[in-house]
Write a protein that holds these residues in place. Structure first.
Motif, PDB file in Angstrom:
ATOM      1  N   PRO A  36       0.829  -1.210   0.000  1.00 43.41           N
ATOM      2  CA  PRO A  36       0.000   0.000   0.000  1.00 43.41           C
ATOM      3  C   PRO A  36       0.861   1.257   0.000  1.00 43.41           C
ATOM      4  N   SER A  37       0.408   2.243  -0.735  1.00 43.76           N
ATOM      5  CA  SER A  37       1.139   3.511  -0.785  1.00 43.76           C
ATOM      6  C   SER A  37       0.844   4.321   0.476  1.00 43.76           C
ATOM      7  N   GLY A  38       1.567   5.405   0.627  1.00 46.15           N
ATOM      8  CA  GLY A  38       1.342   6.284   1.775  1.00 46.15           C
ATOM      9  C   GLY A  38      -0.043   6.904   1.766  1.00 46.15           C
ATOM     10  N   THR A  39      -0.542   7.195   0.574  1.00 52.04           N
ATOM     11  CA  THR A  39      -1.886   7.779   0.468  1.00 52.04           C
ATOM     12  C   THR A  39      -2.957   6.783   0.903  1.00 52.04           C
ATOM     13  N   VAL A  40      -2.795   5.525   0.512  1.00 50.37           N
ATOM     14  CA  VAL A  40      -3.764   4.498   0.903  1.00 50.37           C
ATOM     15  C   VAL A  40      -3.766   4.331   2.415  1.00 50.37           C
TER      16      VAL A  40
END
Length: 76
Positions: A36-40
Motif C-alpha cells: 500500500p502507498s502512503g496515500t492508501v
C-alpha cells in the motif's frame, strides 16, 4: 437505548468493512502481494488503526446483547 453510533459500530457491515480493510492493509503486504502507498494508508489507516477498530467492533457487538436482554427483562 444504544445510540446510532454504537449500533453502527456493532453492525455486521462495519465488521466486514474492517476485515476487508485489514486484509488489504495487513495480510496482503505480509504475503508480499500488495504494497500500500502512503496515500492508501493515510486514507484507510494503518494496521494499528484497523486492529483497534476490529476490537472496538467486537466489543460493541458483545455488549449490545446484554443491553438488549436487560431492557427486555426490565419490561417484564
Amino acid at each position: 437505548m444504544p445510540s446510532l453510533c454504537f449500533r453502527v459500530l456493532a453492525g455486521k457491515a462495519h465488521g466486514v468493512f474492517l476485515t476487508a480493510l485489514g486484509i488489504c492493509l495487513i495480510v496482503l503486504p505480509l504475503a508480499h502481494i500488495l504494497t500500500p502507498s502512503g496515500t492508501v494508508e493515510l486514507i484507510g489507516g494503518n494496521c494499528t488503526n484497523v486492529t483497534s477498530g476490529v476490537g472496538a467492533c467486537i466489543a460493541a457487538g458483545g455488549t449490545l446483547h446484554p443491553v438488549r436482554a436487560n431492557r427486555r427483562r426490565s419490561r417484564m
